[in-house]
Design a protein around this motif. Structure first.
Motif, mmCIF file in Angstrom:
data_model
loop_
_atom_site.group_PDB
_atom_site.id
_atom_site.type_symbol
_atom_site.label_atom_id
_atom_site.label_comp_id
_atom_site.label_asym_id
_atom_site.label_seq_id
_atom_site.Cartn_x
_atom_site.Cartn_y
_atom_site.Cartn_z
ATOM 1 N N HIS A 50 0.337 -1.397 0.235
ATOM 2 C CA HIS A 50 0.173 0.285 -0.277
ATOM 3 C C HIS A 50 1.006 1.345 -0.157
ATOM 4 O O HIS A 50 1.988 1.184 0.248
ATOM 5 N N SER A 51 0.080 2.385 0.273
ATOM 6 C CA SER A 51 1.346 3.595 -0.250
ATOM 7 C C SER A 51 0.039 4.970 -0.436
ATOM 8 O O SER A 51 -0.520 4.693 -0.379
ATOM 9 N N SER A 78 5.177 6.871 -0.490
ATOM 10 C CA SER A 78 5.683 5.459 0.527
ATOM 11 C C SER A 78 4.557 4.351 -0.634
ATOM 12 O O SER A 78 3.761 4.222 -0.977
ATOM 13 N N VAL A 79 6.098 3.282 0.059
ATOM 14 C CA VAL A 79 5.774 1.597 -0.421
ATOM 15 C C VAL A 79 5.238 0.546 0.468
ATOM 16 O O VAL A 79 7.009 0.366 1.162
ATOM 17 N N ILE A 80 4.890 0.017 1.457
ATOM 18 C CA ILE A 80 5.253 -0.088 2.138
ATOM 19 C C ILE A 80 4.229 -1.619 1.569
ATOM 20 O O ILE A 80 3.170 -2.075 1.923
ATOM 21 N N ALA A 81 5.253 -3.418 2.686
ATOM 22 C CA ALA A 81 4.492 -3.663 1.930
ATOM 23 C C ALA A 81 3.534 -4.331 2.963
ATOM 24 O O ALA A 81 3.363 -4.087 4.107
ATOM 25 N N SER A 122 9.110 -2.354 7.204
ATOM 26 C CA SER A 122 8.722 -2.583 6.040
ATOM 27 C C SER A 122 8.549 -2.275 4.743
ATOM 28 O O SER A 122 7.140 -2.394 3.918
ATOM 29 N N ALA A 123 9.140 -0.439 4.700
ATOM 30 C CA ALA A 123 8.763 0.448 3.123
ATOM 31 C C ALA A 123 9.787 0.823 3.023
ATOM 32 O O ALA A 123 10.797 1.083 3.871
#
Lengths: 445, 104
Positions: free
Chosen positions: B8-9, B21-24, B63-64
């Protein structure tokens, strides 16, 4: 260990009001903070103040204060806000007036100023951080210059016993960190604590953005009851540990995911988050769900503050003229494209003087340009033309050309809209700290 | 598969700079995101939108990844001609990025 609870009552100037009332009534909070000042807002407020010396504070200060003041007074909740914008003293006087009209007495309201540095900025040229060049290039178009100040004067105001603290341009996290420094007695060179305090402010300053607002993506990331979104409460311990939660039964949710999105929001280098009181370090922050709607945030730290403060310089940049019109049904895209081509040619024919022009088809490629946009034909499109000009009169002509598509353009155009506006933009400079001196004035109600 | 299945972002803005942001969703996929979603790929993906540089910062504890993109917001949020002057919708565009199938 001592713990205090801070409610975040607004994430921006126009935010919903009743979630703040809910926090005051049911949040069991010690402080209610309203962060309402965007980059450009203070420049607009400065213009308002120039027209009327009693104006220049947030236009929603009155309804917000009316909504929460009595409850906060009854429960001993202290209010901290930047709704003073360009005129904290006028904001404090207005708040005293509201208190009086509500029958409240014995209220101490502090107006915290000192962020206005327009004299220092006008004195000598300062380099512009982003665009290059210097403040001299902006000449007499400068309307405001405000330093992002830290917690010092806010803490002083709280120490003097203020029930309501109203300031202008302070760093957003400082509004939340000031109560922590006041309550816990953190030293102003305890960089680790100040880094943790910055994390607290950063997590809370956008209000609903950490409790499920700005998060929902149906089917992938669902959020219940956004119409009744609860705003966050930060439960902060003396050691700087933060627990983010919200009023039970309110809409939204607090999860590791909502918290992580807010942690990275408007962050650049996580090791160097520049603040007036500290260079905060978010790189080792950990986020953990410890219960329903309860998330623990730990691991923030900090490094010594820099020698300069960031200053937002507001200036009259240009004017923007705009026009829009819609097309629907078969061939809508082709007619929308034709409409844009016609306006492009018309603006050239009529010699409208622009320094920048943009042609969008809303519904097709307005947001990300043709390369990322899907090729499938939408049912409806909206043609949009915007242009930058040096005068308002020229800007008006852009929307006019779109509007004339009614009788001169493609078939079936509807809902034309036009606007022209002055653009007050901001640039940043870095100012030595000794050019900025905080002030605290008390207004009694 | 699309990045949206793994992460998610959210987009943020400061002046003419955008950060995404790119968050697992699952921390187990963080290494895969690190491998696939490079600064170079993001810069290519946003060609024509990002006029400056893309710098990637890593936040393994959450985790981002954080992508900081300069000269992206039409000269700055306060003066942009764009419909989405803050660039807030850029996160949704990035989640459409293709990620190779079949690992982890």
């Amino acid at each position: 260990m001592k713990t205090i609870r801070i409610g975040s009552g607004a994430g921006y100037s126009g935010d919903r009001i009743e979630p703040a009332v809910e926090l005051a009534e049911k949040g069991e909070i010690d402080y209610l903070v309203f962060e309402c000042l965007a980059e450009r807002t203070i420049a607009l407020a400065q213009q308002a103040k120039m027209k009327n010396p009693n104006a220049g504070f947030d236009p929603l200060l009155e309804p917000r204060m009316r909504a929460v003041l009595a409850t906060c007074k009854a429960k001993g909740i202290k209010i901290v806000t930047n709704m003073g914008a360009a005129n904290p003293l006028a904001g404090a006087r207005k708040t005293a007036e509201i208190a009086k009209s509500l029958g409240l007495t014995g209220l101490k309201i502090a107006a915290v100023g000192g962020d206005d540095v327009i004299e220092a900025i006008r004195e000598t040229p300062w380099p512009l951080v982003e665009s290059g060049g210097s403040t001299t290039d902006l000449g007499n178009r400068i309307v405001s210059a405000n330093a992002y100040v830290g917690t010092a004067s806010l803490v002083e105001a709280l120490a003097s016993g203020a029930d309501v603290v109203i300031t202008g341009r302070a760093a957003d996290p400082a509004l939340f960190m000031a109560p922590l420094i006041h309550e816990f007695g953190w030293a102003m060179d305890d960089w680790d604590k100040l880094g943790k305090g910055t994390v607290v402010g950063h997590m809370l300053e956008c209000a609903g953005q950490v409790t499920g607002g700005y998060f929902a993506d149906p089917g992938v990331k669902d959020v219940e009851n956004l119409a009744r979104l609860g705003f966050p409460i930060g439960e902060v311990s003396e050691d700087g540990t933060l627990i983010v939660t919200k009023v039970p039964g309110s809409g939204g949710k607090v999860t590791a995911q909502t918290a992580k999105e807010q942690l990275l929001y408007e962050l650049h280098d996580p090791k160097n988050y520049f603040q007036p009181d500290v260079v905060a370090d978010f790189s080792e922050v950990e986020i953990e769900e410890i219960g329903p709607d309860r998330v623990r945030v730990t691991g923030g730290t900090g490094h010594p503050k820099t020698a300069t403060l960031k200053v937002s310089v507001g200036y009259v940049d240009s004017y923007i003229g705009e026009g829009q019109i819609s097309y629907a049904g078969p061939g809508a895209v082709a007619r929308g494209k034709l409409a844009l081509e016609i306006v492009k040619e018309r603006l050239a024919l009529m010699q409208v003087k622009t320094t920048e022009l943009r042609f969008d088809l809303i519904g097709v490629d307005a947001l990300h340009g043709p390369r990322l946009s899907a090729a499938s034909e939408p049912y409806e499109v909206r043609a949009r033309v915007t242009g930058r000009t040096d005068t308002l009169a020229e800007a008006v002509r852009i929307g006019n050309e779109v509007e004339t598509l009614y009788t001169n353009g493609p078939a079936g155009g509807g809902g034309a809209f036009k606007s022209a506006r002055e653009i007050v933009a901001v640039q940043s400079v870095l100012l030595p700290r000794d050019k900025v001196a905080g002030t605290v004035q008390i207004v009694e109600a | 598969m699309k990045l949206r299945a793994l992460a998610h972002s959210r987009t943020g803005d400061k002046g003419n700079t955008s950060n995404i942001s790119v968050i697992a969703f699952d921390p187990a996929n963080y290494e895969r995101l690190r491998r696939e979603v490079t600064a170079e790929r993001v810069k290519t993906y946003f060609a024509g939108i990002v006029k400056g540089d893309v710098v990637r910062y890593e936040l393994p504890k959450v985790s981002a990844l954080n992508f900081v993109m300069t000269e992206t917001l039409g000269g700055g949020v306060t003066r942009s001609l764009a419909l989405d002057m803050h660039g807030k919708s850029l996160s949704s565009a990035l989640l459409d990025l293709d990620i190779p199938e079949g690992e982890e």
